[in-house]
Design a protein around this motif. Sequence first.
Motif, PDB file in Angstrom:
ATOM      1  N   THR A  29       0.835  -1.204   0.000  1.00 53.49           N
ATOM      2  CA  THR A  29       0.000   0.000   0.000  1.00 53.49           C
ATOM      3  C   THR A  29       0.871   1.257   0.000  1.00 53.49           C
ATOM      4  O   THR A  29       0.625   2.193  -0.760  1.00 53.49           O
ATOM      5  N   GLY A  30       1.895   1.272   0.839  1.00 57.19           N
ATOM      6  CA  GLY A  30       2.807   2.430   0.854  1.00 57.19           C
ATOM      7  C   GLY A  30       3.485   2.623  -0.493  1.00 57.19           C
ATOM      8  O   GLY A  30       3.582   3.742  -1.014  1.00 57.19           O
ATOM      9  N   ALA A  31       3.922   1.526  -1.073  1.00 60.27           N
ATOM     10  CA  ALA A  31       4.573   1.595  -2.382  1.00 60.27           C
ATOM     11  C   ALA A  31       3.577   2.016  -3.458  1.00 60.27           C
ATOM     12  O   ALA A  31       3.913   2.804  -4.358  1.00 60.27           O
ATOM     13  N   ALA A  32       2.340   1.533  -3.369  1.00 61.73           N
ATOM     14  CA  ALA A  32       1.316   1.879  -4.362  1.00 61.73           C
ATOM     15  C   ALA A  32       1.037   3.377  -4.343  1.00 61.73           C
ATOM     16  O   ALA A  32       0.916   4.008  -5.398  1.00 61.73           O
ATOM     17  N   ARG A  33       0.958   3.962  -3.158  1.00 61.03           N
ATOM     18  CA  ARG A  33       0.746   5.413  -3.077  1.00 61.03           C
ATOM     19  C   ARG A  33       1.877   6.154  -3.777  1.00 61.03           C
ATOM     20  O   ARG A  33       1.645   7.099  -4.521  1.00 61.03           O
ATOM     21  N   TRP A  71      -4.993  -9.900  -4.484  1.00 61.86           N
ATOM     22  CA  TRP A  71      -4.495  -8.997  -3.450  1.00 61.86           C
ATOM     23  C   TRP A  71      -4.470  -7.527  -3.838  1.00 61.86           C
ATOM     24  O   TRP A  71      -4.484  -6.661  -2.967  1.00 61.86           O
ATOM     25  N   VAL A  72      -4.478  -7.189  -5.100  1.00 66.47           N
ATOM     26  CA  VAL A  72      -4.318  -5.781  -5.477  1.00 66.47           C
ATOM     27  C   VAL A  72      -5.520  -4.939  -5.078  1.00 66.47           C
ATOM     28  O   VAL A  72      -5.369  -3.765  -4.735  1.00 66.47           O
ATOM     29  N   ASP A  73      -6.717  -5.511  -5.072  1.00 67.51           N
ATOM     30  CA  ASP A  73      -7.894  -4.749  -4.653  1.00 67.51           C
ATOM     31  C   ASP A  73      -7.766  -4.305  -3.200  1.00 67.51           C
ATOM     32  O   ASP A  73      -8.126  -3.170  -2.864  1.00 67.51           O
ATOM     33  N   ALA A  74      -7.233  -5.162  -2.335  1.00 64.32           N
ATOM     34  CA  ALA A  74      -7.032  -4.790  -0.931  1.00 64.32           C
ATOM     35  C   ALA A  74      -6.062  -3.615  -0.819  1.00 64.32           C
ATOM     36  O   ALA A  74      -6.256  -2.702  -0.006  1.00 64.32           O
ATOM     37  N   VAL A  75      -5.039  -3.617  -1.649  1.00 65.49           N
ATOM     38  CA  VAL A  75      -4.062  -2.521  -1.651  1.00 65.49           C
ATOM     39  C   VAL A  75      -4.738  -1.226  -2.101  1.00 65.49           C
ATOM     40  O   VAL A  75      -4.606  -0.178  -1.457  1.00 65.49           O
ATOM     41  N   LEU A  76      -5.476  -1.281  -3.201  1.00 63.89           N
ATOM     42  CA  LEU A  76      -6.131  -0.075  -3.722  1.00 63.89           C
ATOM     43  C   LEU A  76      -7.197   0.454  -2.761  1.00 63.89           C
ATOM     44  O   LEU A  76      -7.371   1.668  -2.618  1.00 63.89           O
ATOM     45  N   ARG A  77      -7.883  -0.443  -2.063  1.00 62.97           N
ATOM     46  CA  ARG A  77      -8.877   0.003  -1.071  1.00 62.97           C
ATOM     47  C   ARG A  77      -8.189   0.722   0.097  1.00 62.97           C
ATOM     48  O   ARG A  77      -8.702   1.720   0.599  1.00 62.97           O
ATOM     49  N   LYS A  78      -7.040   0.227   0.519  1.00 66.28           N
ATOM     50  CA  LYS A  78      -6.304   0.907   1.592  1.00 66.28           C
ATOM     51  C   LYS A  78      -5.844   2.290   1.134  1.00 66.28           C
ATOM     52  O   LYS A  78      -5.896   3.251   1.890  1.00 66.28           O
ATOM     53  N   ASP A  83      -6.548   8.196   1.292  1.00 65.15           N
ATOM     54  CA  ASP A  83      -6.818   9.431   0.552  1.00 65.15           C
ATOM     55  C   ASP A  83      -8.058  10.127   1.099  1.00 65.15           C
ATOM     56  O   ASP A  83      -8.074  11.343   1.291  1.00 65.15           O
ATOM     57  N   ARG A  84      -9.105   9.359   1.340  1.00 66.14           N
ATOM     58  CA  ARG A  84     -10.358   9.921   1.856  1.00 66.14           C
ATOM     59  C   ARG A  84     -10.147  10.513   3.247  1.00 66.14           C
ATOM     60  O   ARG A  84     -10.649  11.597   3.544  1.00 66.14           O
ATOM     61  N   ALA A  85      -9.395   9.833   4.092  1.00 65.09           N
ATOM     62  CA  ALA A  85      -9.178  10.288   5.467  1.00 65.09           C
ATOM     63  C   ALA A  85      -8.446  11.627   5.525  1.00 65.09           C
ATOM     64  O   ALA A  85      -8.725  12.445   6.400  1.00 65.09           O
ATOM     65  N   VAL A  86      -7.517  11.852   4.605  1.00 67.52           N
ATOM     66  CA  VAL A  86      -6.738  13.102   4.642  1.00 67.52           C
ATOM     67  C   VAL A  86      -7.229  14.142   3.637  1.00 67.52           C
ATOM     68  O   VAL A  86      -6.653  15.221   3.525  1.00 67.52           O
TER      69      VAL A  86
END
Length: 195
Positions: A29-33, A71-78, A83-86
């Motif tokens: 998730t960190g890497a995806a961002r 597994w990629v959907d879990a990463v994109l959801r995180k 993004d929504r939180a901040v």
Amino acid sequence: MSGTVSTTPGARRIDGTAVPFQEAIVAWTGAAREVLIETAHGYGHFVTVKELAGRVQEMSGVYTDAPVRTWVDAVLRKVARRDRAVGDPPLTALCVQENHTVTPSYRYVLELAALPVPEDLELHAAYARWQCYATYGTDVPAGIPPLTPKVAAARGRTVRTAEPVAEPVARPRLCPECFLELAANGNCGFCDPTR
């Protein structure tokens, strides 16, 4: 990825050390961002799920033989939740399937915002990508944001085939003397002496 290939799906470091899958998701998730923010620096840029999966594994140093779809959907959801939180625009709009349509996790962005799924999800995602480009330093031209190339091409074909094709209209034959339209038999009703 080099080295031996595991016969069981799981996550591991390049040296083969096992990594709990939840920890792997966090690392990915960190890497995806990072990958998605880098992608947002170029107007009109996007990344496919397959490209994202390869890059996040390489960046994080955590690999898996599990199919990307598991597994990629879990990463994109995180990423979407963060993004929504901040209050950031939804970076997940920048990740598309091989056919350049948004991933199923893009609907999750709408769910998080308590928004209905629009009739034109691809156009909605194009506006979201536009926000990402503007937020992360890209000059964004005025107008309607571009669809991804394959979506735009598919819609172009759809529009062209949906339009009725006009039958070619035959040009009327004209009398060379008076320029009136000739009768079906080719005679001029005005100039022909045998009328």
